[in-house]
Design an enzyme around this catalytic site. Structure first.
Site, PDB file in Angstrom:
ATOM      1  N   LYS A  75       0.863  -1.191   0.000  1.00  0.00           N
ATOM      2  CA  LYS A  75       0.000   0.000   0.000  1.00  0.00           C
ATOM      3  C   LYS A  75       0.894   1.235   0.000  1.00  0.00           C
ATOM      4  O   LYS A  75       1.994   1.213   0.579  1.00  0.00           O
ATOM      5  CB  LYS A  75      -0.861   0.013   1.271  1.00  0.00           C
ATOM      6  CG  LYS A  75      -2.071   0.894   1.186  1.00  0.00           C
ATOM      7  CD  LYS A  75      -3.236   0.175   0.527  1.00  0.00           C
ATOM      8  CE  LYS A  75      -4.445   1.049   0.338  1.00  0.00           C
ATOM      9  NZ  LYS A  75      -5.561   0.313  -0.253  1.00  0.00           N
ATOM     10  N   GLY A 175     -21.386   6.270   3.232  1.00  0.00           N
ATOM     11  CA  GLY A 175     -20.435   6.748   2.228  1.00  0.00           C
ATOM     12  C   GLY A 175     -20.886   6.370   0.831  1.00  0.00           C
ATOM     13  O   GLY A 175     -20.941   5.188   0.490  1.00  0.00           O
ATOM     14  N   VAL A 176     -21.257   7.380   0.031  1.00  0.00           N
ATOM     15  CA  VAL A 176     -21.608   7.087  -1.364  1.00  0.00           C
ATOM     16  C   VAL A 176     -20.611   7.777  -2.288  1.00  0.00           C
ATOM     17  O   VAL A 176     -20.939   8.659  -3.071  1.00  0.00           O
ATOM     18  CB  VAL A 176     -23.087   7.423  -1.721  1.00  0.00           C
ATOM     19  CG1 VAL A 176     -24.017   6.402  -1.117  1.00  0.00           C
ATOM     20  CG2 VAL A 176     -23.476   8.822  -1.282  1.00  0.00           C
ATOM     21  N   GLY A 177     -19.360   7.358  -2.150  1.00  0.00           N
ATOM     22  CA  GLY A 177     -18.303   7.806  -3.056  1.00  0.00           C
ATOM     23  C   GLY A 177     -18.251   6.860  -4.245  1.00  0.00           C
ATOM     24  O   GLY A 177     -19.289   6.371  -4.706  1.00  0.00           O
ATOM     25  N   HIS A 178     -17.044   6.570  -4.714  1.00  0.00           N
ATOM     26  CA  HIS A 178     -16.902   5.728  -5.913  1.00  0.00           C
ATOM     27  C   HIS A 178     -17.597   4.374  -5.748  1.00  0.00           C
ATOM     28  O   HIS A 178     -18.388   3.967  -6.592  1.00  0.00           O
ATOM     29  CB  HIS A 178     -15.424   5.509  -6.223  1.00  0.00           C
ATOM     30  CG  HIS A 178     -14.757   6.737  -6.749  1.00  0.00           C
ATOM     31  ND1 HIS A 178     -14.123   7.643  -5.933  1.00  0.00           N
ATOM     32  CD2 HIS A 178     -14.640   7.211  -8.007  1.00  0.00           C
ATOM     33  CE1 HIS A 178     -13.639   8.626  -6.677  1.00  0.00           C
ATOM     34  NE2 HIS A 178     -13.942   8.390  -7.933  1.00  0.00           N
ATOM     35  N   VAL A 179     -17.285   3.673  -4.659  1.00  0.00           N
ATOM     36  CA  VAL A 179     -17.856   2.333  -4.486  1.00  0.00           C
ATOM     37  C   VAL A 179     -19.291   2.410  -3.967  1.00  0.00           C
ATOM     38  O   VAL A 179     -20.180   1.722  -4.470  1.00  0.00           O
ATOM     39  CB  VAL A 179     -17.027   1.480  -3.497  1.00  0.00           C
ATOM     40  CG1 VAL A 179     -17.591   0.079  -3.412  1.00  0.00           C
ATOM     41  CG2 VAL A 179     -15.575   1.423  -3.925  1.00  0.00           C
TER      42      VAL A 179
HETATM   43  P1  NAD Z   1     -14.346   7.588  -1.967  1.00  0.00           P
HETATM   44  O1  NAD Z   1     -13.429   8.556  -1.349  1.00  0.00           O
HETATM   45  O2  NAD Z   1     -14.732   7.734  -3.380  1.00  0.00           O
HETATM   46  O3  NAD Z   1     -15.714   7.515  -1.123  1.00  0.00           O
HETATM   47  C1  NAD Z   1     -15.775   7.617   0.252  1.00  0.00           C
HETATM   48  C2  NAD Z   1     -17.049   8.417   0.542  1.00  0.00           C
HETATM   49  O4  NAD Z   1     -17.310   8.376   1.946  1.00  0.00           O
HETATM   50  C3  NAD Z   1     -16.931   9.889   0.178  1.00  0.00           C
HETATM   51  O5  NAD Z   1     -18.038  10.258  -0.593  1.00  0.00           O
HETATM   52  C4  NAD Z   1     -16.897  10.613   1.534  1.00  0.00           C
HETATM   53  O6  NAD Z   1     -17.482  11.882   1.476  1.00  0.00           O
HETATM   54  C5  NAD Z   1     -17.699   9.677   2.376  1.00  0.00           C
HETATM   55  N1  NAD Z   1     -17.420   9.715   3.799  1.00  0.00           N
HETATM   56  C6  NAD Z   1     -16.222   9.826   4.445  1.00  0.00           C
HETATM   57  N2  NAD Z   1     -16.376   9.760   5.765  1.00  0.00           N
HETATM   58  C7  NAD Z   1     -17.716   9.591   5.978  1.00  0.00           C
HETATM   59  C8  NAD Z   1     -18.492   9.411   7.124  1.00  0.00           C
HETATM   60  N3  NAD Z   1     -17.989   9.384   8.347  1.00  0.00           N
HETATM   61  N4  NAD Z   1     -19.836   9.264   6.941  1.00  0.00           N
HETATM   62  C9  NAD Z   1     -20.386   9.281   5.724  1.00  0.00           C
HETATM   63  N5  NAD Z   1     -19.681   9.430   4.604  1.00  0.00           N
HETATM   64  C10 NAD Z   1     -18.369   9.560   4.726  1.00  0.00           C
HETATM   65  O7  NAD Z   1     -13.715   6.143  -1.686  1.00  0.00           O
HETATM   66  P2  NAD Z   1     -14.075   4.783  -2.388  1.00  0.00           P
HETATM   67  O8  NAD Z   1     -13.116   4.510  -3.467  1.00  0.00           O
HETATM   68  O9  NAD Z   1     -15.541   4.738  -2.680  1.00  0.00           O
HETATM   69  O10 NAD Z   1     -13.727   3.747  -1.214  1.00  0.00           O
HETATM   70  C11 NAD Z   1     -14.587   3.612  -0.095  1.00  0.00           C
HETATM   71  C12 NAD Z   1     -13.984   2.599   0.866  1.00  0.00           C
HETATM   72  O11 NAD Z   1     -13.843   1.336   0.213  1.00  0.00           O
HETATM   73  C13 NAD Z   1     -12.590   2.955   1.381  1.00  0.00           C
HETATM   74  O12 NAD Z   1     -12.439   2.475   2.684  1.00  0.00           O
HETATM   75  C14 NAD Z   1     -11.663   2.176   0.449  1.00  0.00           C
HETATM   76  O13 NAD Z   1     -10.426   1.893   1.046  1.00  0.00           O
HETATM   77  C15 NAD Z   1     -12.481   0.924   0.266  1.00  0.00           C
HETATM   78  N6  NAD Z   1     -12.165   0.201  -0.964  1.00  0.00           N
HETATM   79  C16 NAD Z   1     -12.297   0.823  -2.159  1.00  0.00           C
HETATM   80  C17 NAD Z   1     -12.031   0.113  -3.320  1.00  0.00           C
HETATM   81  C18 NAD Z   1     -12.209   0.727  -4.682  1.00  0.00           C
HETATM   82  O14 NAD Z   1     -12.252  -0.008  -5.670  1.00  0.00           O
HETATM   83  N7  NAD Z   1     -12.349   2.054  -4.771  1.00  0.00           N
HETATM   84  C19 NAD Z   1     -11.603  -1.224  -3.248  1.00  0.00           C
HETATM   85  C20 NAD Z   1     -11.510  -1.829  -2.000  1.00  0.00           C
HETATM   86  C21 NAD Z   1     -11.790  -1.097  -0.863  1.00  0.00           C
END
Ligand code: NAD
Length: 352
Positions: A75, A175-179
């Site tokens: 990482k 959390g409604v980001g990418h995933v």
């Molecule tokens: P991202 O940054 O796109 O989304 C995270 C979202 O969570 C953001 O919209 C943020 O505003 C929101 N957030 C942060 N803290 C919060 C809280 N306390 N309450 C509510 N919302 C909150 O990240 P991502 O790529 O969607 O990844 C999300 C999680 O999944 C991370 O822990 C990441 O390590 C894990 N993950 C992601 C992937 C991937 O393919 N992107 C793969 C494996 C694991």
């Protein structure tokens, strides 16, 4: 293999000219190059950044092993500079640092980084994935694949714990980001009812309208009435304060390192909450990243991501059979993979 196993190497990055500061951790290269994304995040100090990097890298060792990938765990954690900085220069410098490791570490996106950043990294090293997709081959943002793996696992967990299908449950998504957003799309299409907490208010409002979801605060998302809790923000959400207040009987989400401490897994088990270990269910993205790096087909990605359901079933069978938590069972299975040293783990031998 478990999280307490020390990493093989911790590389400190410090380039005042570009603002690059952080760590690349090679946790294990027993099964292949240490692979895991690059996180750009605000940290209070170097100690907390390196601690996060070591934990996340250990999680990648387990995740890659359980996903059957010919990859070890690594990482990168970069500290978001306080002063204004050039993103181009920062990621180009990071690319040079990755290249200096000569293929022992393979990077990709994680929280705070995107496809455009990896394209900058790729100008300086071939040891990067998550690049713009080309001609139907694996590539691009891995998040939709992560979401797909999570919903496959959730189907298994909900059937097993509640005897229901996804169309019959309420899922609380943090959390409604990418995933999280991609997961909500899939859950909505499957007929699940959604409750959402999201730190960015406009994004939260958009998701609520799109999926007919209720919105709650981040604090309330663990206690809101729901059948499933899907953590998709940052880690540490399952702790000795939140677990006793959970109403959901299933926890299954994408966030890495959901358990703040090992005792939280035991407490979940005691409360009869089925916890689907994060590094088992969120492997879809790294499977797509691996396929891109190793030259596998998109078809093989689909098959392997669908296979997350069977892997979770196997973990839950072992947990039930031995009377241990799913977290412990997953760690045991990962240890067997790593210590057993799956044979033939070189890039060319396994390209398929
Ligand atoms: P991202 O940054 O796109 O989304 C995270 C979202 O969570 C953001 O919209 C943020 O505003 C929101 N957030 C942060 N803290 C919060 C809280 N306390 N309450 C509510 N919302 C909150 O990240 P991502 O790529 O969607 O990844 C999300 C999680 O999944 C991370 O822990 C990441 O390590 C894990 N993950 C992601 C992937 C991937 O393919 N992107 C793969 C494996 C694991």
């Amino acid at each position: 293999m478990d999280e307490l196993m020390p990493p093989e190497a911790v590389v400190r990055l410090d380039d005042p000219q570009t603002g690059l500061r952080g760590f690349i951790v090679l946790h294990s290269t027993a099964l292949g190059p240490a692979a895991g994304g690059c996180r750009l995040w605000r940290y209070a100090d170097e100690a907390s950044a390196s601690e996060d990097a070591v934990r996340l890298a250990a999680g990648m060792t387990m995740k890659n092993a359980l996903a059957g990938l010919p990859l070890g765990g690594g990482k990168a954690v970069l500290m978001l500079p306080d002063a204004p900085f050039s993103r181009t220069q920062l990621f180009e410098a990071f690319g040079r640092a990755v290249n200096a490791l000569d293929g022992r570490y393979v990077t990709a996106e994680d929280v705070g980084t995107a496809v455009e950043d990896m394209a900058l990294v790729a100008q300086h090293t071939p040891h990067v994935a998550g690049l713009p997709q080309q001609g139907g081959k694996p590539g691009g943002d891995p998040s939709p694949w992560t979401a797909l793996g999570v919903i496959r696992a959730m189907e298994v967990a909900v059937r097993r714990r509640l005897g229901r299908s996804l169309s019959e449950v309420t899922v609380a998504v943090q959390g409604v980001g990418h995933v999280g957003m991609a997961l909500c799309e899939l859950l909505h299409a499957a007929g699940a009812r959604l409750v959402i907490a999201e730190a960015r208010s406009e994004v939260a409002a958009r998701a609520a309208t799109r999926f007919g979801a209720d919105l709650v605060s981040s604090r309330a998302i663990t206690t809101v009435p729901a059948d499933v809790f899907a953590p998709c923000a940052l880690g540490g959400v399952l702790n000795m304060a939140t677990v006793p207040t959970l109403t959901a009987k299933v926890v299954c989400g994408a966030a890495n390192n959901q358990l703040a401490m090992p005792e939280a897994a035991a407490l979940l088990a005691r409360r009869k909450v089925l916890y689907a270990p994060d590094y088992v269910v969120n492997a879809g993205g790294i499977i797509n990243v691996a396929a891109e790096y190793l030259g596998w087909s998109q078809q093989s990605v689909s098959v392997r991501v669908d296979g997350i359901a069977d892997r979770l079933s196997q973990v839950l069978d072992v947990a039930e059979g031995r009377g241990i938590s799913p977290e412990r069972a997953a760690a045991l299975l990962a240890r067997q993979e790593v210590v057993g040293g799956r044979p033939g783990c070189d890039k060319t031998a396994l390209a398929a």
